[in-house]
Design an enzyme around this catalytic site. Structure first.
Site, short mmCIF file in Angstrom:
data_model
loop_
_atom_site.label_atom_id
_atom_site.label_comp_id
_atom_site.label_asym_id
_atom_site.label_seq_id
_atom_site.Cartn_x
_atom_site.Cartn_y
_atom_site.Cartn_z
N ARG A 58 0.79 -1.64 -0.31
CA ARG A 58 0.32 0.40 -0.46
C ARG A 58 1.00 1.34 -0.23
NH1 ARG A 58 1.33 1.78 4.12
NH2 ARG A 58 0.16 3.85 3.75
N GLY A 59 -0.28 2.39 -0.41
CA GLY A 59 0.77 3.46 -0.18
C GLY A 59 1.38 4.19 -1.52
N ALA A 60 0.85 5.04 -2.36
CA ALA A 60 1.12 5.15 -3.86
C ALA A 60 1.97 5.02 -4.31
CB ALA A 60 0.76 6.34 -3.69
N ARG A 101 -5.58 -1.19 -8.69
CA ARG A 101 -5.30 -0.02 -8.43
C ARG A 101 -5.46 0.83 -9.22
NH1 ARG A 101 -4.41 0.10 -2.80
NH2 ARG A 101 -6.20 1.35 -2.34
N GLN A 204 -3.47 2.50 10.31
CA GLN A 204 -2.29 3.12 9.69
C GLN A 204 -1.17 3.03 10.59
OE1 GLN A 204 -4.49 4.12 8.01
NE2 GLN A 204 -4.94 3.35 5.17
N ASP A 245 -1.70 12.39 -1.58
CA ASP A 245 -2.57 12.02 -2.52
C ASP A 245 -2.99 12.47 -4.19
OD1 ASP A 245 -3.39 8.52 -2.03
OD2 ASP A 245 -3.23 10.01 -0.15
N ASN A 255 -5.76 14.07 0.47
CA ASN A 255 -5.69 13.04 2.03
C ASN A 255 -6.20 12.47 2.40
OD1 ASN A 255 -1.72 12.10 2.29
ND2 ASN A 255 -2.06 13.19 4.41
N LYS A 256 -5.35 11.12 3.60
CA LYS A 256 -6.33 10.37 4.11
C LYS A 256 -7.20 11.35 4.85
CE LYS A 256 -5.51 6.76 4.09
NZ LYS A 256 -6.19 5.93 3.57
#
Length: 354
Positions: A58-60, A101, A204, A245, A255-256
């Site tokens: 995970r994580g772009a 994704r 996370q 993101d 973002n998150k």
């Protein structure tokens, strides 16, 4: 700190979630952290596609890097005389990787880069592909270290910082974006206290960020997401440092979920707010945050913790994955190209319109 500071930040960068053996890919299974440290082997592009889809990785930035290696593995399943023929035969596998994704910007960027590389390659196209995948990973770490230096320079000695979600080695090729700034700040003796929000609903911060920092010998204190305002009021935090993101042409940043409320709270308490992300995250074609479509995930994610239901049956939940922080609430955007303080459309255009 509990031990002498090293002359550089290499001590504070021990975790590597993506390992290329020369024959296959090994991925740290982030679903099982922090209690089980286990690597999953990917021997085919389909293995990589599944690893991306099921959140093993995970994580772009990390997703993009892994997709590059997925393309390399796909190349072993075909024969072609040159890159053009190889690209035609590889296209179905590349499309499957992208579909794993589809909202990850870095994933599409890496696959486009691999396509460009292949289209110019000759008989040595396999070697060219592998070199390109290696370059993508290497460039990511270089950019992260550059961002770390730029961001750390903004932080006064003795500061406390708060971060959100996971933006470290687990989300990149290594070192991290926002967590890279924290690593650099620790190594330089600028950061005295690190706080991490738990980051519901996937946790996370609790599962990944504090574990990652622990591996590197960095003391970090976990807080409930709802404790952030009280923490800032106490005076223990001088900077909030987060990733991104997508960053729009006017500095608005997606973002998150939870980032926006941290920015509002930071501004109220006089705490500075820093966004750290690679230049590939900047989307100059999106003029403002209102144009960003916010992904909604399954409401079931909010109804329990680690598979144990905590909410009565029949309760509805709302579960957006991201929020958008206006550029006006951001004190600094840090990329490998430098620092933009108090970002606006003019500054963004001057830095990224090329």
């Amino acid at each position: 700190m509990h031990h002498p500071l090293p002359p550089d930040d290499t001590l504070y960068d021990q975790v590597r979630p993506i390992l290329w053996t020369g024959y296959f890919l090994k991925l740290l299974d982030q679903r099982k952290l922090p209690f089980v440290v286990e690597y999953v082997e990917c021997h085919s592009s389909e293995d990589v596609t599944q690893a991306i889809r099921t959140l093993i990785v995970r994580g772009a930035p990390a997703i993009g890097i892994v997709a590059g290696w997925g393309a390399v593995l796909a190349a072993r399943e075909i024969e072609a005389v040159d890159g053009i023929e190889a690209l035609r035969k590889l296209e179905p596998a590349l499309q499957r990787l992208h579909a794993a994704r589809p909202t990850a910007v870095n994933l599409a960027w890496v696959l486009a880069r691999m396509r460009r590389t292949l289209s110019a390659a000759h008989a040595d196209w396999r070697q060219v592909m592998e070199c390109e995948a290696e370059s993508i990973a290497r460039e990511d770490i270089t950019a992260n270290r550059c961002m770390g230096a730029y961001g750390a320079a903004l932080i006064p000695i003795g500061s406390g910082v708060l971060t959100h979600c996971n933006t470290g080695s687990l989300a990149t090729a290594g070192f991290g974006t926002a967590l890279g700034v924290i690593r650099a700040g620790i190594a330089q003796g600028r950061i005295a206290r690190v706080f991490a929000g738990e980051t519901r609903p996937w946790l996370q911060g609790a599962r990944l960020t504090v574990w990652e920092l622990q591996q590197d010998g960095i003391d970090a204190t976990l807080i409930a997401d709802s404790a952030a305002a009280h923490l800032m009021k106490s005076g223990q935090v001088q900077w909030v440092i987060v990733g991104a993101d997508r960053i729009c042409a006017n500095g608005d940043t997606a973002n998150k979920i939870g980032t926006y409320q941290l920015a509002i709270t930071a501004r109220h308490h006089g705490v500075k707010f820093m966004v750290v992300a690679s230049a590939a995250t900047v989307d100059m074609d999106t003029t403002a945050g209102e144009a960003i479509e916010i992904e909604q995930r399954d409401p079931e994610e909010l109804l329990g913790v680690s598979g144990v239901r905590t909410v009565a049956e029949g309760i509805a939940a709302w579960n957006p994955v991201f929020d958008v922080t206006p550029g006006a609430l951001i004190d600094a955007i840090v990329t490998e190209r430098g620092v933009i303080q108090s970002p606006d459309a003019a500054q963004m255009r001057a830095t990224f319109s090329n």
